[in-house]
Design a protein around this motif. Structure first.
Motif, PDB file in Angstrom:
ATOM      1  N   ARG A 192       1.026  -1.196   0.087  1.00  0.00           N
ATOM      2  CA  ARG A 192       0.037  -0.005  -0.012  1.00  0.00           C
ATOM      3  C   ARG A 192       0.778   1.216   0.010  1.00  0.00           C
ATOM      4  NH1 ARG A 192      -2.864  -0.524   5.506  1.00  0.00           N
ATOM      5  NH2 ARG A 192      -4.388   0.916   4.644  1.00  0.00           N
ATOM      6  N   GLU A 212      -7.721   3.462  -1.628  1.00  0.00           N
ATOM      7  CA  GLU A 212      -8.612   3.248  -0.468  1.00  0.00           C
ATOM      8  C   GLU A 212      -9.119   4.438   0.140  1.00  0.00           C
ATOM      9  OE1 GLU A 212      -6.422   0.351   2.501  1.00  0.00           O
ATOM     10  OE2 GLU A 212      -6.777   2.166   3.786  1.00  0.00           O
ATOM     11  N   SER A 213      -8.527   5.561  -0.173  1.00  0.00           N
ATOM     12  CA  SER A 213      -9.007   6.689   0.579  1.00  0.00           C
ATOM     13  C   SER A 213      -8.302   8.014  -0.004  1.00  0.00           C
ATOM     14  CB  SER A 213      -9.080   7.017   2.009  1.00  0.00           C
ATOM     15  OG  SER A 213      -7.478   7.255   2.265  1.00  0.00           O
ATOM     16  N   HIS A 240      -4.909   0.790  -1.986  1.00  0.00           N
ATOM     17  CA  HIS A 240      -5.103  -0.609  -1.573  1.00  0.00           C
ATOM     18  C   HIS A 240      -3.664  -1.321  -1.933  1.00  0.00           C
ATOM     19  CE1 HIS A 240      -8.881  -0.784  -0.132  1.00  0.00           C
ATOM     20  NE2 HIS A 240      -9.673  -0.308  -1.385  1.00  0.00           N
TER      21      HIS A 240
END
Ligand code: HSE
Length: 442
Positions: free
Chosen positions: A364, A393-394, A412
């Motif tokens: 990540r 992921e964000s 991710h």
């Protein structure tokens, strides 16, 4: 020539030991030189997790420890008798011994090691304290240049599990003990664990090694955790502490050079500041913090019980003895005059491993961008990452810095090469002023 192992006991630890010995792939090559020669059990008909040829199994444990063909006796039956007598008989017959038996060593260590000394054999016990955590060998070898003054351990997994649950759930000791017994984390008779006796055996062994003297178990002060209440844990928490069952062996630092200095060796529930390294050792885990001069502090952490971890320590001891035997036998047989080195200490491999390029890493990422603050910038970043198979992921815009929008992205798991290619494209975007940082995320 193989080194013949006489295994006493095929319970949890014995089974774990057999599983390692029968599956040598990617372990130290010396494992290939170990042969399970005999296995002594009480009930040969019992169903086992390992399927051993019938001719290896016997109920005659005496015959194993007296068999001239056996090189190393591995005692994993536990308890005091017949373990003590079998260990002594093995020693008397010139066998090296590996044991996981803290109760026998803590009580009969003087008798066992005196006999071993006279017979010229080793008795190794890495598995007796801390399960899979290497702590006996570090005390004997890696730390032997130090003047040690304190050993502080969480060395009983059952009580640590109960205290951790009391801490997390606010429950009372009796309820959580009952639940731990139902789940198999505590024995039906929990006395040895919850009254601190198991930890007392173990700290007596550690103190003896750390300070180089024998310890009388009856002189180890021992309190268990039955009296620790939910209220104590809650108050301790408010004050910035957790409650742990600590086993402590301490020699007053000021009198390190005074041979008459007395030791403290004790087991009791203790308030531990939350910032202390032992405070975050939770559940069934064990840890041992060793302090001395000049090392300062060194902490060993890991699984304190269980088939695999404990067998890991047992097999390490077997290998240590096998390495010594190999040198002894090898040097006598060597014709070219070159001494055979200890296979655990010497470098025994020549081939190079291929190392994977960093672009192939899958991990990540965190990235921080400084961009113009206008419509569509976040969309462009997202699209570019998506085009290169980088899933986000964000993504957040945290505010403005020097008039620029600060955008932070966490991905991710992605291939590093893809992430870097996407970054190259992003760097070239007119709206992006700077890729301020990129870091890998565990
Ligand atoms: N009963 C021990 C414990 C495991 O709970 O830690 C074996 O030493």
């Amino acid at each position: 020539m193989a080194f013949k192992i006489g295994l006493l006991g095929l319970g949890t630890v014995g089974t774990g030991t057999v599983q390692i010995l029968r599956d040598p792939v990617q372990r130290h090559p010396l494992v290939n030189d170990l042969e399970i020669y005999r296995v002594g059990v009480r009930s040969p008909a019992k169903a086992r997790a390992v399927d051993l040829p019938a001719h290896l199994i016997t109920t005659d444990l005496d015959a194993i420890v007296t068999d001239p063909a056996v090189d190393i006796v591995v005692e994993v039956i536990g308890g005091l008798e017949p373990a003590r007598s079998l260990i002594l008989k093995a020693i008397a017959h010139g066998k090296h011994v590996v044991t996981a038996n803290k109760a026998a060593i803590a009580r009969y260590g003087a008798e066992i090691f005196t006999a071993a000394e006279q017979a010229g054999v080793y008795v190794l016990l890495e598995a007796a304290v801390g399960g899979g955590i290497p702590v006996i060998e570090p005390l004997k070898q890696s730390l032997c240049a130090n003047r040690l003054h304190t050993v502080t351990g969480i060395i009983n997994g059952t009580t640590n599990y109960i205290l951790t649950r009391m801490q997390n759930e606010g429950g009372d000791f009796a309820d959580i003990l009952a639940d731990a017994q139902r789940l198999g984390y505590a024995e039906a008779d929990p006395t040895a664990d919850v009254d601190g006796l198991d930890a007392a055996d173990k700290i007596a062994i550690l103190a003896s090694l750390a300070f180089g003297g024998r310890i009388k178990l009856s002189e180890v002060h021992c309190e268990g955790i039955r009296q620790v209440s939910a209220a104590d844990i809650a108050y301790a928490d408010k004050l910035g502490f957790v409650i742990k069952l600590l086993a402590v062996a301490k020699r007053d630092a000021r009198s390190l050079l005074d041979e008459s200095a007395q030791l403290q060796v004790r087991v009791h529930p203790t308030l531990v500041p939350k910032s202390h390294p032992l405070a975050s050792v939770n559940d069934v885990n064990n840890a041992i913090l060793i302090e001395g001069d000049p090392i300062g502090q060194v902490m060993f952490f890991g699984p304190g019980a269980g088939a695999g971890p404990t067998a890991s320590a047992v097999v390490a001891d077997i290998l240590n003895i096998a390495a010594i035997l190999k040198v002894e036998r090898g040097s006598a047989a060597r014709s070219d005059g070159t001494p055979l080195l200890d296979p655990l200490l010497a470098c025994s491999h020549q081939d190079y491993y291929a190392i994977a390029p960093i672009a192939a890493l899958v991990t990540r990422f965190y990235a921080r961008f400084l961009t113009g603050d206008f419509p569509g910038v976040i969309g462009k970043l997202g699209t570019c990452f998506g085009n290169h198979d980088v899933s986000l992921e964000s993504i957040v815009q945290t505010g403005l810095r020097d008039g620029l929008a600060e955008i932070v992205v966490v991905t991710h798991h992605v291939r590093e090469g893809n992430f870097r290619t996407a970054l190259d494209e992003i760097r070239a975007m007119e709206s992006v002023s700077q890729i301020a940082s990129t870091l890998r995320v565990l």
